[in-house]
Scaffold this motif. Sequence first.
Motif, PDB file in Angstrom:
ATOM      1  N   LEU A 115       0.830  -1.202   0.000  1.00 49.28           N
ATOM      2  CA  LEU A 115       0.000   0.000   0.000  1.00 49.28           C
ATOM      3  C   LEU A 115       0.864   1.250   0.000  1.00 49.28           C
ATOM      4  O   LEU A 115       0.540   2.251  -0.654  1.00 49.28           O
ATOM      5  CB  LEU A 115      -0.924   0.001   1.220  1.00 49.28           C
ATOM      6  N   LEU A 147     -11.009   1.237   0.773  1.00 46.53           N
ATOM      7  CA  LEU A 147      -9.591   1.150   0.424  1.00 46.53           C
ATOM      8  C   LEU A 147      -9.314   1.807  -0.916  1.00 46.53           C
ATOM      9  O   LEU A 147      -8.265   2.444  -1.102  1.00 46.53           O
ATOM     10  CB  LEU A 147      -9.140  -0.306   0.419  1.00 46.53           C
ATOM     11  N   THR A 446     -12.160  -2.079   8.761  1.00 49.70           N
ATOM     12  CA  THR A 446     -11.318  -1.052   8.167  1.00 49.70           C
ATOM     13  C   THR A 446     -10.589  -0.251   9.242  1.00 49.70           C
ATOM     14  O   THR A 446      -9.407   0.089   9.090  1.00 49.70           O
ATOM     15  CB  THR A 446     -12.153  -0.107   7.286  1.00 49.70           C
ATOM     16  N   LYS A 453      -2.040   0.053   9.627  1.00 51.93           N
ATOM     17  CA  LYS A 453      -1.356   0.842   8.599  1.00 51.93           C
ATOM     18  C   LYS A 453      -0.683   2.062   9.232  1.00 51.93           C
ATOM     19  O   LYS A 453       0.455   2.423   8.897  1.00 51.93           O
ATOM     20  CB  LYS A 453      -2.363   1.294   7.526  1.00 51.93           C
TER      21      LYS A 453
END
Length: 506
Positions: A115, A147, A446, A453
Motif C-alpha cells: 500500500l 480502500l 477497516t 497501517k
Amino acid sequence: MASNSVRQVPLLTLLLVACLVGFSFIPEQFWSEYELKPIRLFSSIEKNSKPVLPENPALIADVSEEKEPDSVTVAPKVITKDSGLVASVPCPKGQTCIEDYDSTGQGLKQIMKALAEEAQHKPVRIAFFGDSFIEGDMLCGDFRDTLQALFGGKGVGYVPVTSPVANFRVTIRHQFKNFKTYSVQEKTPGGPPLGVSGYSFVPEGNNVVNFKTAAPYGPSHFERVRLFYRANQNSRVTYTLGKNAEQSDSLAGQGYLTEHDLHTSGDQIRMSFGGSLALYGLSFESDHGVYVDNFSMRGNSGWGLLGVSESMYQQFNKLQHYKLVILQYGLNVIQPNTTQLGWYVPKMMAAIERIKRGFPEASILIIGVSDRSMKQEDNYISFPSIPYLIAAQRKMSQKTGVTFWNLWEAMGGEGSMVKYVNAGLANKDYTHMKYAGGRKIARLLTRAFLFEKKKYDQNRTAGTTPGALHKRPGTENASHSDASLTVRNTATKRDLSGRKPESVFR
C-alpha cells in the motif's frame, strides 16, 4: 383387490420418528465430516446453558485465560533499531485490534508495504475467502470501496463466470446462461481443475455472460478486463462492449492457467466462448490501486480450501500477486453446543498452511466467527459454543504464525446479533447480515486495518520495526483521538472518481 395402504401410515410415521430420534444422538463430528448440519430433534426444548470451558489445551486455547474486551493486557511492541528499546503501541480503547502471531511481529508487512510503495502505480490485490457471510459482496464491497477511496483503484476485481448469488449482488450486474458449473462442494468427477474461488466453468452451446457496472453501489465503469481460463487447444472469445460492434479474440491453448487481457473499457461487456475451454473468472480493474476479490462459497466451513490444488493457488498468484489473504469462516462449523473441535482444527490448519504455500507473498488474516443467535424460550441468545470456536481460531492463528481479528468481540460480543437484528442490520435468521450490517462490519474491519497501517507508517518513518507479539493486543487507556487520527484525516479525501470513505466511518 388392492391392499389398503392407509393402515401402514402409523407404522411408517413411528419408523420416521425413531430414525430422527436416533439421528439426534449421532455425534456432531459425524455430520461435520460430510459438511452437513447435525440433526437435533429436541433442540427447542434442550437446556442451553453456557458450556464448561475446553479441557484440551493442545487443540483449543483456554478460554479462561481470555480477559474481557475492556480490560488491560499486553500491547503490541515496537523495537527501535538504534537503541533496542521497546515501546508500547496500545490498541485504542473500545476498538478490537488485529492480533499478530507472526514470529517477527510483522504479519501484515506485505500488504502494508505494498500500500505504501506500489498502490499508486500498480494493482495491489487482496483475496477475501469466506462463506455465506460475505456472499453477494456483503462486507467486501464496502471494505473495497473504502480502500479504493484511500489508495486508488477502480473496479470490483475478480468475478466468477457464473454465480448462485448473481441476482443478490449489487456491486456488479451479472447474467449468464449455458455454462456447466463445477465446484468443491459438488465434487463432480471428470471436471476441469478448480480455480482459486473453488469453481470452474465449461461453456456449452449458445452460451453468453453479461456484466454491467452497478453505480452507485459499485464503480461506474471499468478500464481493463482480464479473463482467466485453461485450454489444451486454441479457442475463441467473442465480446461486445456496450453498443459497440462485436469483436473476437483468439484464446491460446497452453494446457495451464492463462490470462487474456481484453484491453477494453466501458460500463458493460457481453461475452460468449468457443469450446475446449475451462473458464474461471474475469477481473474488472484499472492499472493501479487496491482490489478486493470476493471468493465466497455458501456452506463452506473452510475445508473447501483444500479442494483447490496448491499448484492452482500458485498459478493464480503468479498472475495476481496477492498481498493479503483474508479467511472468514465459522458459521458452518458451530452448532449451539459444539464444544469439541478436535475433528475440525487439524484439517483447517492444513487449509491455512496450503494457503500460505499457495500465496507466499501475502500476509494472512483470519477473521473469527461472528455472533449467531438461537431461540431459547421467548428470547434469542448467542450460541454458547461461540467462545470455543473463537479460541480454536486464535490458537490456529498462533500455531500457523498468522494474524487474527476477533469479529465477535468487535460486534459487541454476546448478544450482539440480537442488537443487529433489532436495529435492522441483520436478517431474522440471526446469522446473516443485511447490507447495512455488512457496511458496519466493514467499518470495524477497516478501522482495525488502518490502525495497523498507521503503526506501519510510524515505524517506517522512525526507522523502527515491530517486535514479536504472541499475546492478545490490549486496550490500554490510550488517546482515542490520536488512535483515530487516520480515520478522521482520510474521511475528507477523495480519489479521482470523486468517492470518499466517510460513510464507512459514521
